[in-house]
Design a protein around this motif. Structure first.
Motif, short mmCIF file in Angstrom:
data_model
loop_
_atom_site.label_atom_id
_atom_site.label_comp_id
_atom_site.label_asym_id
_atom_site.label_seq_id
_atom_site.Cartn_x
_atom_site.Cartn_y
_atom_site.Cartn_z
N UNK A 144 10.03 8.84 -22.00
CA UNK A 144 9.04 7.67 -21.93
C UNK A 144 7.91 7.64 -21.13
N UNK A 145 8.43 8.32 -19.70
CA UNK A 145 7.53 8.44 -18.65
C UNK A 145 6.13 9.20 -19.18
N UNK A 146 6.41 10.25 -20.28
CA UNK A 146 5.30 10.81 -20.57
C UNK A 146 4.02 10.09 -21.09
N UNK A 147 4.41 8.74 -21.88
CA UNK A 147 3.39 8.11 -22.27
C UNK A 147 2.41 7.72 -21.58
N UNK A 148 2.68 7.65 -20.00
CA UNK A 148 1.56 7.37 -19.10
C UNK A 148 0.48 8.41 -19.16
N UNK A 204 18.17 22.93 -14.66
CA UNK A 204 16.87 22.26 -14.77
C UNK A 204 17.13 20.79 -14.93
N UNK A 205 17.90 20.48 -16.04
CA UNK A 205 18.04 19.02 -16.49
C UNK A 205 18.57 18.14 -15.19
N UNK A 206 19.30 18.78 -14.44
CA UNK A 206 19.94 17.97 -13.47
C UNK A 206 18.87 18.17 -12.14
N UNK A 207 18.30 19.02 -11.99
CA UNK A 207 17.13 18.88 -11.00
C UNK A 207 16.23 17.85 -11.23
N UNK A 208 15.95 17.88 -12.59
CA UNK A 208 14.80 16.69 -12.83
C UNK A 208 15.42 15.51 -12.89
N UNK A 209 16.46 15.29 -13.22
CA UNK A 209 17.47 14.04 -13.01
C UNK A 209 17.21 13.55 -11.63
N UNK A 210 17.56 14.72 -10.60
CA UNK A 210 17.49 14.41 -9.01
C UNK A 210 16.12 13.87 -8.80
N UNK A 211 15.00 14.42 -9.28
CA UNK A 211 13.77 13.92 -9.07
C UNK A 211 13.41 12.59 -9.23
N UNK A 255 3.07 10.86 -9.28
CA UNK A 255 2.76 10.80 -10.47
C UNK A 255 2.70 12.38 -11.20
N UNK A 256 2.09 13.29 -10.50
CA UNK A 256 2.07 14.69 -11.14
C UNK A 256 3.50 15.47 -11.00
N UNK A 257 4.04 15.31 -9.90
CA UNK A 257 5.50 15.91 -10.02
C UNK A 257 6.45 15.32 -11.12
N UNK A 258 6.33 13.98 -11.31
CA UNK A 258 7.32 13.29 -12.30
C UNK A 258 6.74 13.84 -13.69
N UNK A 259 5.44 14.11 -14.05
CA UNK A 259 4.98 14.50 -15.35
C UNK A 259 5.43 15.76 -15.34
N UNK A 260 5.59 16.68 -14.52
CA UNK A 260 5.92 18.20 -14.40
C UNK A 260 7.60 18.03 -14.79
N UNK A 261 8.24 17.28 -14.15
CA UNK A 261 9.50 17.09 -14.26
C UNK A 261 10.07 16.63 -15.59
N UNK A 262 9.17 15.81 -16.27
CA UNK A 262 9.37 15.36 -17.59
C UNK A 262 9.15 16.43 -18.76
N UNK A 263 8.05 17.32 -18.38
CA UNK A 263 7.86 18.36 -19.30
C UNK A 263 8.87 19.42 -19.04
N UNK A 279 0.77 -1.34 -0.02
CA UNK A 279 -0.08 -0.02 -0.15
C UNK A 279 0.91 1.27 -0.15
N UNK A 280 2.00 1.13 0.76
CA UNK A 280 2.95 2.31 0.76
C UNK A 280 3.25 2.74 -0.66
N UNK A 281 3.75 1.85 -1.43
CA UNK A 281 4.38 2.09 -2.93
C UNK A 281 3.40 2.67 -3.52
N UNK A 282 2.02 2.00 -3.35
CA UNK A 282 0.92 2.59 -4.36
C UNK A 282 0.72 3.93 -3.85
N UNK A 283 0.63 4.24 -2.50
CA UNK A 283 0.41 5.79 -2.13
C UNK A 283 1.51 6.63 -2.70
N UNK A 284 2.99 5.93 -2.79
CA UNK A 284 3.87 6.83 -3.09
C UNK A 284 3.69 7.18 -4.73
#
Lengths: 249, 249, 249, 249
Positions: free
Chosen positions: B98-102, B48-55, B13-21, B3-8
């Motif tokens: 590739x993350x954007x595909x989701x 920004x490239x490195x910050x998104x990498x860290x995310x 999801x939204x932050x990762x999408x934003x990071x990808x954009x 359940x923890x993984x699921x909640x994470x």
């Protein structure tokens, strides 16, 4: 297949694989290390190519001798015979590497689509390597050739197998063009197999999704219902029949 | 999945999408704004490239730590690991997208073929953008390069992914050629998926059209008829049987 | 669909087809008759292009007004709206000709595969004509252009739609490249449809050929046999039962 | 088909095949033996081409006369009519060789996929030969032509039919380009057929692999089980019925 043949094939598997790898290396080294390969290296590689040829020939002969019907064996294994009988044309020697695909095969999952995928992936990479080596070997000395380095040859093999064909690199010798036709035909087969595997996957998913609403299984449900009703009728009726027969007494 | 993984995953999801954009934008700006990008802009984009990498790296690590079996998690998510562990080669960084595909996936209809279509369409456009950016970045400085503007790069990406390959534009650097091979393979996969989806649609339509005349369902109709007759026989016979048993009295 | 809409669509069909043909001719004439088209001819053609545009726009508006839910109508017919709203870019005007495909459609056989074949054949030829006209129109004035005659344009359209892409002719202007991408994507769709139609045909033939040996129908045969035996059992047994019940007397 | 037509077709088969082979040879010789074919050889070949034309025309006329409905015969055999009526354009004459495919056909296995494979393989090779001959014949004299030798023509045919299209060789004359379009369309059809055959094979294997777990056959198993139980019920019950009827005595 006789038990003897089976035992031979099991025993010969690992040596044949090794021979195929050694052959690939011995074929590749003088092509990659060019120009200025030391004469000894060329000699050793040439010797290794011939030794591996002998190994393949011995395997073929042993299997021929062990087979019950030699004519039918020769017919079934015509590809092996060509590979062994025609080592004069250098690119044709590379056909021997088709043996390597069985390594790929044994590592593949038992799932059919997985196996097809592994074959296609492994086969495509092996073909690209072999095609690139063969083309650079055939083209290097020719007038007006534009595939003269290994890196160009790999690039050319990729553009050919995917049927992109930019035309910045293309073979000009008959031998190189023959190799190219082989790669093109393989490319079409690979394209076809990728598509077919995807199609089979999609068809299956779609048909699963509508299996419940399927007319055949609905018909069978109706049939089973009728049978259940029929059994109920049968269970009820013989009893009153026997009661009626018994009552008068 | 715990359940923890699921909640994470839901929270991330939204932050990762934003990071990808943000990553796509930060990657694209210095390539499009060329030559003469102000040093500050380059710096900000690089940051920004490195910050998104860290995310992305943090997301991977958290999921690894939360997973019950870490080895199996690492095996299942080998693609994520490659994407995070190899940010040195610039085009490989783009694999993160590739993350954007989701995003595309969640917007797609529940219908399988619709989803395949959306994936293929969205994936093809994303790949063309990413491939064009990566190629122009790799080629721009090289000798004899002919893909030097963003517009040429998009044109080249389209001719490559459709396997047309005019050859008026083609990469000459190893990095650019690597990107090209990626686009070619994607092109074949897209071609295959389009064909397979069409094939599945046609197969389904054709089989629906002849479902009525189908031999299986006709057989079942005959079976049901026989059952009905059988029931009629059963309904009639026990009664005369009981009559005959009753008559002698 | 309301009865009014239906009547309008039936009444508008022939005029719309004629308008599409007139439009194609009016578009083609100044491109083919080049250079040195008389000013009057250019004027007449331009007028005809606008008149046909008005006809298409009127048809769209009437259907919009007659529809019960205008928002859903606009959504469903987004393609029509684009075609009518964007007549500024000349190649996009040609999208209007998609209407012609419905002529092809009505002439097609009722058989699904036949209809797919007719669509693909008719669509491919129409697309080649339209693409060739649009490209030669876009390229003719450009620097370094190599598609400058109608005959070259048709040749280029054929090499593009089949994804062969020799590269002896290729567009250099953004507009021409846009048209090219449209043709490439259509080429992939056509390739896919041809393959899919063939696949569906082969799958059907193969499954017919082994229908007799099919496990499902064999199972059903066995079932029917059992039913026949069961009926025989039922026919025989009640009679001896009634005889036995009668004998003791 | 009337018995007369059948007898004629059987009798004409071998002569027509021979005529097709003679035609191919007579067409090929002056193209391959170039420049400097002796005038007599050219004359003999030209004569043979016309003699074989007469043979094909006679066959068509006889079949037309023997047919019951001549209009429907002409409609059904429109392809034959074109081949015979248009011998003016030299490459079109080569369409006559399509007849050769029926030789391939009769030699093919009864298995559908095997037959498709043989057709595709034989057809592709025949088309490549015919296309190469036709193109070199059309191009040889033209300005700026780059397909001038038979070997280049075969190479070009291979790159065209596989849709690779390097662009190192391409036709420049209208006739040569027409031949090229024919080869491209054939290439797409061949690609499609290869894919479709593979798809049908994979679909069949996959469906066989899961036939056991199939819902339809499982349903039928359940049905048969119910029937067996029902028969057991029927076998047991009439006997106690007769016993009960017999006991009182």
């Amino acid at each position: 297949m006789t038990p003897k043949t089976e035992r031979w094939e099991q025993a010969a598997e690992v040596p044949l694989m090794l021979a195929a790898f050694v052959f690939l290396a011995a074929f590749a080294v003088p092509i990659i290390w060019w120009p200025g390969t030391p004469a000894q290296v060329v000699l050793v590689c040439e010797a290794l190519v011939w030794i591996t040829w002998v190994i393949f020939a011995v395997d073929y002969l042993v299997r021929l001798i062990l087979s019950q019907n030699r004519l039918s064996f020769a017919k079934r294994n015509w590809f092996d015979l060509i590979v062994i009988a025609l080592p004069v044309l250098r690119p044709l020697r590379l056909l021997r590497l088709v043996t390597l695909l069985s390594v790929v095969n044994r590592r593949a999952s038992s799932n059919l689509r997985g196996r097809v995928g592994t074959y296609v992936g492994g086969g495509a990479i092996l073909l690209a390597i072999v095609g690139a080596l063969a083309v650079v070997d055939a083209e290097r000395g020719a007038d007006g050739a534009n595939i003269t380095t290994i890196s160009d040859a790999f690039w050319w093999a990729a553009t050919t197998m995917t049927t992109v064909g930019y035309g910045d690199r293309y073979p000009v010798t008959p031998l190189g063009r023959g190799v190219a036709v082989g790669l093109m035909v393989s490319g079409i087969a690979i394209l076809g197999t990728v598509t077919a595997t995807l199609a089979s996957w999609i068809v299956e998913r779609v048909s699963e999704a509508k299996a419940e609403s399927d007319s055949v299984s609905r018909d069978i449900q109706l049939l089973r219902q009728e049978l259940a009703e029929l059994r109920a009728v049968l269970r009820k009726e013989p009893e009153p029949g026997s009661n009626e027969g018994a009552k008068p007494h």
